[in-house]
Design an enzyme around this catalytic site. Structure first.
Site, PDB file in Angstrom:
ATOM      1  N   ASP A 130       0.862  -1.186   0.000  1.00  0.00           N
ATOM      2  CA  ASP A 130       0.000   0.000   0.000  1.00  0.00           C
ATOM      3  C   ASP A 130       0.889   1.224   0.000  1.00  0.00           C
ATOM      4  OD1 ASP A 130      -3.248   0.216   1.006  1.00  0.00           O
ATOM      5  OD2 ASP A 130      -2.048   2.047   0.838  1.00  0.00           O
ATOM      6  N   PHE A 145     -16.477 -11.703  -4.038  1.00  0.00           N
ATOM      7  CA  PHE A 145     -17.893 -11.687  -3.645  1.00  0.00           C
ATOM      8  C   PHE A 145     -18.006 -11.689  -2.120  1.00  0.00           C
ATOM      9  CE2 PHE A 145     -17.634 -13.862  -7.792  1.00  0.00           C
ATOM     10  CZ  PHE A 145     -18.426 -13.008  -8.548  1.00  0.00           C
ATOM     11  N   PHE A 160     -31.481 -12.456   0.906  1.00  0.00           N
ATOM     12  CA  PHE A 160     -31.585 -11.069   0.411  1.00  0.00           C
ATOM     13  C   PHE A 160     -33.032 -10.657   0.134  1.00  0.00           C
ATOM     14  CE2 PHE A 160     -27.427  -9.042   0.058  1.00  0.00           C
ATOM     15  CZ  PHE A 160     -26.691 -10.062   0.641  1.00  0.00           C
ATOM     16  N   LEU A 161     -33.927 -11.193   0.952  1.00  0.00           N
ATOM     17  CA  LEU A 161     -35.328 -10.775   0.883  1.00  0.00           C
ATOM     18  C   LEU A 161     -35.766 -10.206   2.226  1.00  0.00           C
ATOM     19  CD1 LEU A 161     -37.152 -13.559  -1.202  1.00  0.00           C
ATOM     20  CD2 LEU A 161     -36.640 -11.220  -1.894  1.00  0.00           C
ATOM     21  N   CYS A 205     -20.627  -0.936  -1.761  1.00  0.00           N
ATOM     22  CA  CYS A 205     -20.716  -1.669  -3.029  1.00  0.00           C
ATOM     23  C   CYS A 205     -22.019  -1.464  -3.798  1.00  0.00           C
ATOM     24  CB  CYS A 205     -20.507  -3.155  -2.770  1.00  0.00           C
ATOM     25  SG  CYS A 205     -18.991  -3.459  -1.862  1.00  0.00           S
TER      26      CYS A 205
HETATM   27  C1  UGA Z   1     -22.037  -6.875  -1.078  1.00  0.00           C
HETATM   28  C2  UGA Z   1     -22.299  -8.266  -1.681  1.00  0.00           C
HETATM   29  O1  UGA Z   1     -23.230  -8.984  -0.872  1.00  0.00           O
HETATM   30  C3  UGA Z   1     -20.998  -9.070  -1.787  1.00  0.00           C
HETATM   31  O2  UGA Z   1     -21.245 -10.307  -2.433  1.00  0.00           O
HETATM   32  C4  UGA Z   1     -19.984  -8.252  -2.617  1.00  0.00           C
HETATM   33  O3  UGA Z   1     -18.742  -8.904  -2.721  1.00  0.00           O
HETATM   34  C5  UGA Z   1     -19.779  -6.913  -1.937  1.00  0.00           C
HETATM   35  O4  UGA Z   1     -21.039  -6.221  -1.862  1.00  0.00           O
HETATM   36  C6  UGA Z   1     -18.799  -6.135  -2.801  1.00  0.00           C
HETATM   37  O5  UGA Z   1     -19.120  -5.820  -3.953  1.00  0.00           O
HETATM   38  O6  UGA Z   1     -17.649  -5.948  -2.372  1.00  0.00           O
HETATM   39  P1  UGA Z   1     -21.725  -5.895   1.397  1.00  0.00           P
HETATM   40  O7  UGA Z   1     -21.871  -4.547   0.758  1.00  0.00           O
HETATM   41  O8  UGA Z   1     -20.602  -6.138   2.327  1.00  0.00           O
HETATM   42  O9  UGA Z   1     -21.596  -7.050   0.248  1.00  0.00           O
HETATM   43  O10 UGA Z   1     -23.043  -6.181   2.236  1.00  0.00           O
HETATM   44  P2  UGA Z   1     -24.396  -7.007   2.067  1.00  0.00           P
HETATM   45  O11 UGA Z   1     -24.470  -8.006   3.147  1.00  0.00           O
HETATM   46  O12 UGA Z   1     -24.589  -7.494   0.695  1.00  0.00           O
HETATM   47  O13 UGA Z   1     -25.472  -5.855   2.374  1.00  0.00           O
HETATM   48  C7  UGA Z   1     -25.617  -4.720   1.523  1.00  0.00           C
HETATM   49  C8  UGA Z   1     -26.801  -3.891   1.957  1.00  0.00           C
HETATM   50  O14 UGA Z   1     -28.011  -4.599   1.720  1.00  0.00           O
HETATM   51  C9  UGA Z   1     -26.825  -3.551   3.437  1.00  0.00           C
HETATM   52  O15 UGA Z   1     -27.279  -2.227   3.598  1.00  0.00           O
HETATM   53  C10 UGA Z   1     -27.805  -4.537   4.031  1.00  0.00           C
HETATM   54  O16 UGA Z   1     -28.405  -4.094   5.211  1.00  0.00           O
HETATM   55  C11 UGA Z   1     -28.810  -4.635   2.894  1.00  0.00           C
HETATM   56  N1  UGA Z   1     -29.615  -5.882   2.906  1.00  0.00           N
HETATM   57  C12 UGA Z   1     -29.038  -7.074   2.649  1.00  0.00           C
HETATM   58  C13 UGA Z   1     -30.974  -5.804   3.136  1.00  0.00           C
HETATM   59  O17 UGA Z   1     -31.531  -4.708   3.362  1.00  0.00           O
HETATM   60  N2  UGA Z   1     -31.724  -6.949   3.080  1.00  0.00           N
HETATM   61  C14 UGA Z   1     -31.171  -8.145   2.833  1.00  0.00           C
HETATM   62  O18 UGA Z   1     -31.922  -9.155   2.792  1.00  0.00           O
HETATM   63  C15 UGA Z   1     -29.797  -8.217   2.615  1.00  0.00           C
END
Ligand code: UGA
Length: 432
Positions: free
Chosen positions: A30, A152, A252-253, A263
């Site tokens: 870095d 991912f 994710f529902l 992301c």
């Molecule tokens: C997301 C993807 O899930 C990863 O697969 C991907 O690698 C990552 O982005 C990336 O591109 O680096 P992340 O942003 O860490 O991961 O978090 P998530 O768990 O996916 O949640 C994202 C948002 O969706 C959060 O605000 C979470 O609260 C919301 N969410 C998630 C919901 O509102 N409902 C759900 O059922 C799931």
């Protein structure tokens, strides 16, 4: 095979540490000296469960090292992962690729033997082609191969997601690189991960399409939750009922606040901009972005209704302010819209977050950080459960409401409505 990870942000650090734990020699580079010095002392710049232990273990047994010397690290390595940031540009919605191309230039002047150069950062379709062009200006194409291998990993679950991925996507038409990477990932493949070799452009698009699809699923269920609230239906029944169909799947529902993080907001914008460039209208994703942007206001309207439109001087508690649990990341968290809006309307806000004080709120009027759940709730008129930390899942509200009653707005549907209501407290949640 020696591995070099360029960029010790979330993606580079987690992946680098996990590769070293699989027995590889990894050097994480870095340009930020302070960060590298901290890492050398075993201090982790991000909050990620399990990461600190893995860094210490692999640093001690010398499979993992840290450096600011990019050229030397490239020369010493066979596989180079580019893991620098690709934020949204200050003007427009496309991804800012300046860090990627700067690194590509540096790589191009440090190639001393065959190198596999891999983008792990999320990059728009054709970025790999551009990197190849930059490097081939100074090097024969026989000396390197540019591959796309998107990550991912979810924040807060990153180590687990690295070790037990659903799939490993490797975008390359080069057989040698494919063979080497399949070998690198073999410990994970042998535990059941699917290995998918595609073209480089396809791998780049798989990443964006996946994030955009997950964002669409969440936004879809959030809109269905709005309808449930009007029709007296429990959205969780809908999520379960839909999810049991294997074509849909139950993950994710979960309805809640607007999706956030580093992301989904960034990647949904970037994929529509890329598509526009190729004269293709991704109208579904565009409406997902719009719907999500409106969601915080929609939830704020509900707050206003709950408080009979009297927000001024109301004492409001936020439990959790990060965009989701198990992370200290505030990027695009819906609390960044809600807390300033409520403070502007004269509310007095206390917030508690397991990852501590947030500088984002330090200049806001009447917004205070407190260091315990109890202190944050005492004296409150409305308690908003904003983030689904385990710490918030078994709060004794009845006890805390003895001196003064409060209303609960559970934006993550952590609690059962009937249980809380039976304790004599007013309780609101999302889509039920
Ligand atoms: C997301 C993807 O899930 C990863 O697969 C991907 O690698 C990552 O982005 C990336 O591109 O680096 P992340 O942003 O860490 O991961 O978090 P998530 O768990 O996916 O949640 C994202 C948002 O969706 C959060 O605000 C979470 O609260 C919301 N969410 C998630 C919901 O509102 N409902 C759900 O059922 C799931």
């Amino acid at each position: 095979m020696k591995i070099c990870m360029i960029g010790t942000g979330y993606v580079g650090l987690v992946s680098g540490v996990c590769f070293s734990d699989l027995g590889n020699d990894v050097i994480c580079v870095d340009k930020n000296k302070d960060k590298i010095n901290l890492l050398k002392e075993g201090k982790i710049p991000i909050y990620e469960p399990g990461l600190s232990e893995l860094v210490t273990k692999n640093f001690k047994n010398k499979r993992l090292s840290f450096s600011t010397d990019l050229k030397k690290s490239i020369k010493d390595s066979d596989i180079i992962f580019i893991c620098v940031g690709t934020p949204t540009k200050k003007v427009g919605s496309s991804a800012d690729l300046s860090q990627i191309y700067n690194v590509a230039k540096k790589i191009s002047s440090s190639i001393n033997r065959f190198k596999i150069i891999i983008t792990k950062s999320t990059v728009p379709v054709t970025t790999g082609d551009e990197i190849e062009k930059i490097i081939s200006k100074k090097n024969s194409k026989k000396k390197f191969s540019v591959v796309s291998n998107p990550e991912f990993l979810r924040e807060g679950e990153a180590i687990r997601d690295f070790i037990y991925p659903d799939r490993i996507v490797v975008g390359t038409n080069d057989k040698k690189s494919n063979r080497i990477l399949k070998n690198l990932y073999n410990p994970l493949i042998s535990k059941g991960a699917q290995y998918l070799n595609t073209s480089r452009r396809a791998a780049e698009l798989i990443k964006y399409a996946s994030n955009a699809f997950l964002a669409t699923k969440i936004t879809f269920v959030n809109e269905i939750a709005n309808l449930c609230e009007k029709t007296g239906i429990n959205v969780e029944d809908i999520s379960i009922g839909m999810g049991l169909d294997k074509r849909i799947g139950g993950r994710f529902l979960r309805a809640g606040p607007a999706y956030g993080g580093s992301c989904f907001p960034k990647d949904t914008k970037a994929i529509t901009t890329t598509a526009d460039k190729f004269k293709t209208n991704l109208s579904v994703i565009k409406s997902v972005i719009k719907s999500n942007e409106k969601r915080s206001n929609l939830l704020l309207d509900r707050v206003s209704k709950i408080l009979n439109k009297k927000i001024k001087d109301k004492r409001i508690t936020f439990l959790g302010v990060t965009f989701k649990a198990n992370t200290d990341d505030m990027r695009d968290s819906s609390s960044l819209k809600m807390i300033p809006a409520l403070s502007k309307k004269g509310a007095i806000i206390k917030y508690y977050d397991p990852t501590g004080l947030k500088k984002e709120f330090s200049k806001l009027k009447n917004v205070f950080h407190v260091d315990s759940i109890k202190k944050s709730i005492e004296g409150s008129d409305l308690v908003i459960i904003h983030t689904e930390w385990n710490d918030f899942k078994s709060i004794n509200f009845k006890n805390l409401a003895k001196k003064k009653k409060f209303i609960i707005y559970d934006m993550r549907n952590i609690y059962s409505s009937s249980k809380i209501k039976s304790q004599g407290l007013k309780y609101y949640s999302v889509g039920r």
